[in-house]
Design a protein around this motif. Structure first.
Motif, short mmCIF file in Angstrom:
data_model
loop_
_atom_site.label_atom_id
_atom_site.label_comp_id
_atom_site.label_asym_id
_atom_site.label_seq_id
_atom_site.Cartn_x
_atom_site.Cartn_y
_atom_site.Cartn_z
N ASN A 11 0.86 -1.19 0.00
CA ASN A 11 0.00 0.00 0.00
C ASN A 11 0.90 1.24 0.00
OD1 ASN A 11 -2.07 -1.80 0.19
ND2 ASN A 11 -2.79 -1.15 2.20
N TYR A 12 1.28 1.69 -1.17
CA TYR A 12 2.27 2.76 -1.30
C TYR A 12 1.70 4.11 -0.84
CZ TYR A 12 4.42 -0.86 -4.15
OH TYR A 12 4.95 -2.04 -4.58
N PRO A 13 2.56 4.96 -0.23
CA PRO A 13 2.08 6.24 0.32
C PRO A 13 1.82 7.32 -0.72
CG PRO A 13 4.45 6.02 0.67
CD PRO A 13 3.98 4.70 0.13
N SER A 14 2.35 7.19 -1.93
CA SER A 14 2.12 8.21 -2.96
C SER A 14 2.23 7.61 -4.35
CB SER A 14 3.13 9.36 -2.82
OG SER A 14 2.97 10.30 -3.89
N HIS A 48 -6.46 4.21 -3.19
CA HIS A 48 -7.54 3.25 -2.92
C HIS A 48 -7.65 2.22 -4.03
CE1 HIS A 48 -11.56 1.58 -2.25
NE2 HIS A 48 -11.82 1.89 -3.51
N GLU A 49 -7.61 2.66 -5.28
CA GLU A 49 -7.74 1.74 -6.41
C GLU A 49 -6.59 0.73 -6.44
OE1 GLU A 49 -10.41 1.54 -8.62
OE2 GLU A 49 -11.19 2.83 -7.04
N TRP A 50 -5.39 1.22 -6.16
CA TRP A 50 -4.24 0.31 -6.15
C TRP A 50 -4.33 -0.66 -4.98
CZ3 TRP A 50 -0.76 -2.35 -8.37
CH2 TRP A 50 0.26 -2.94 -7.62
N ASP A 51 -4.55 -0.12 -3.76
CA ASP A 51 -4.61 -0.97 -2.57
C ASP A 51 -5.71 -2.01 -2.68
OD1 ASP A 51 -2.69 0.79 -1.68
OD2 ASP A 51 -3.98 1.79 -0.21
N THR A 52 -6.88 -1.59 -3.18
CA THR A 52 -8.04 -2.46 -3.21
C THR A 52 -7.99 -3.47 -4.35
OG1 THR A 52 -9.38 -0.67 -2.26
CG2 THR A 52 -10.58 -2.51 -3.26
N GLU A 72 10.74 -0.75 -6.14
CA GLU A 72 9.49 -0.52 -5.42
C GLU A 72 8.56 0.37 -6.24
OE1 GLU A 72 8.70 0.17 -0.89
OE2 GLU A 72 9.03 2.14 -1.82
N GLY A 73 7.35 -0.10 -6.41
CA GLY A 73 6.35 0.68 -7.14
C GLY A 73 6.23 0.32 -8.60
N ALA A 74 7.14 -0.53 -9.12
CA ALA A 74 7.06 -0.91 -10.54
C ALA A 74 5.75 -1.62 -10.84
CB ALA A 74 8.24 -1.79 -10.91
N ASP A 75 5.24 -2.36 -9.84
CA ASP A 75 3.97 -3.05 -10.02
C ASP A 75 2.82 -2.06 -10.19
OD1 ASP A 75 4.39 -2.20 -7.43
OD2 ASP A 75 3.70 -4.04 -6.47
N ALA A 76 2.85 -0.98 -9.41
CA ALA A 76 1.80 0.03 -9.51
C ALA A 76 1.90 0.79 -10.83
CB ALA A 76 1.89 1.01 -8.33
#
Length: 324
Positions: A11-14, A48-52, A72-76
């Protein structure tokens, strides 16, 4: 049904910072127009869309080779890139306008709206309504393989939405921006649902009756223009004429009407129904927009007699805008 909130450790912060660090400011700019919430900040909504949903795609796990990097974050980045790219392939507004269904154009039957969207998408979508007004359109796919590079196979909606059979309205947006696209689902072969607002997008400006269309690259320089087939080149520019249609206009060159398809922008005598474009003022330029977006891209910057096919959105390596 589908899984939600699958990995709180990711659950990334930004999301904004992650995309910017990956060199995708263009994606942030686009999402700030087309993927915003009516009750929270864009950043909070994206998180929210990423976390959920995003964390539930097994093929987006950082350890999966399809992601390509353990950064980190490459998946998002992969998630938002694919979702936005899919949204740009679903011009709901244009498909409805091509059938004469535009915001504020009276009442419609569910059958007529469904038929217009099926003509563009190729399969039957589903729709939700609020007090008889279309509020969401759902497009469904089966995902084969990874979300990164896998195949999204369109399918008919597995169930109908909440709209009645007649007396449906297509309201004009009076404030705010278009609703976002949301992909949900997980697994190597899953059903993916994409939703998009049914309201009109952007604020259009009347185009000139005729114009050449110059190409402005991401570096800010004007390089070439569109030829009569709709391709990008540094050769002699073609002259295009515009004709009002619905809430926008069609384009025509000496070769025929122009249209945007999965094969890119083209103009030809075989095109019988031209795509509806709009013109948007930005930075002192009048930009050509498709489905509310002024983003276009091609595989390279042309030189000599080379001609480059342009696509709506940022799927290609060279981002450009088209200046009327």
């Amino acid at each position: 049904t589908y899984s939600e909130n699958c990995d709180s450790s990711r659950n990334y912060p930004s999301i904004t910072t992650i995309l910017q660090n990956a060199g995708r400011q263009d994606l942030v700019n686009y999402m700030n127009i087309f993927w915003i919430s009516n009750d929270e900040t864009p950043e909070a909504f994206w998180e929210h869309e990423w976390d959920t949903h995003g964390t539930c795609y097994s093929t987006l796990n950082p350890s999966c080779p399809a992601v390509g990097t353990a950064t980190e974050g490459a998946d998002a980045v992969a998630f938002f890139s694919r979702v936005v790219g899919l949204f740009q392939e679903l011009p709901t507004y244009t498909w409805l306008a091509n059938a004469g269904i535009t915001p504020g154009s009276g009442t419609h039957t569910l059958a007529s709206i469904t038929s217009a969207l099926k003509a563009g998408f190729g399969y039957t979508p589903a729709m939700d309504c609020t007090s008889g007004a279309i509020s969401q359109v759902y497009y469904y796919y089966n995902l084969q393989g990874s979300l990164v590079g896998g195949t999204l196979v369109p399918i008919n909606a597995p169930s109908a939405g909440s709209c009645g059979s007649s007396g449906l309205t297509y309201p004009t947006k009076t404030s705010g921006s278009p609703a976002p696209t949301t992909s949900v689902g997980s697994g190597s072969t899953s059903t993916t649902k994409t939703t998009t607002s049914a309201g009109s997008t952007g604020t259009g400006t009347a185009p000139p009756a005729s114009a050449t269309i110059n190409v402005l690259t991401s570096s800010g320089s004007t390089t070439g223009c569109l030829l009569s087939y709709g391709t990008w080149s540094t050769q002699t520019c073609a002259t295009f004429t515009t004709a009002t249609s619905g809430s926008g206009f069609t384009l025509k060159s000496s070769k025929g009407l122009c249209a945007v398809t999965s094969s890119g922008l083209s103009c030809a005598s075989t095109i019988t129904t031209g795509t509806i474009f709009t013109a948007i003022n930005s930075g002192g330029n009048l930009l050509l927009a498709y489905s509310g977006s002024t983003s276009w891209s091609g595989s390279a910057v042309p030189s000599g007699t080379t001609q480059i096919t342009l696509f709506s959105g940022t799927s290609q390596s060279q981002d450009v805008t088209l200046v009327l």
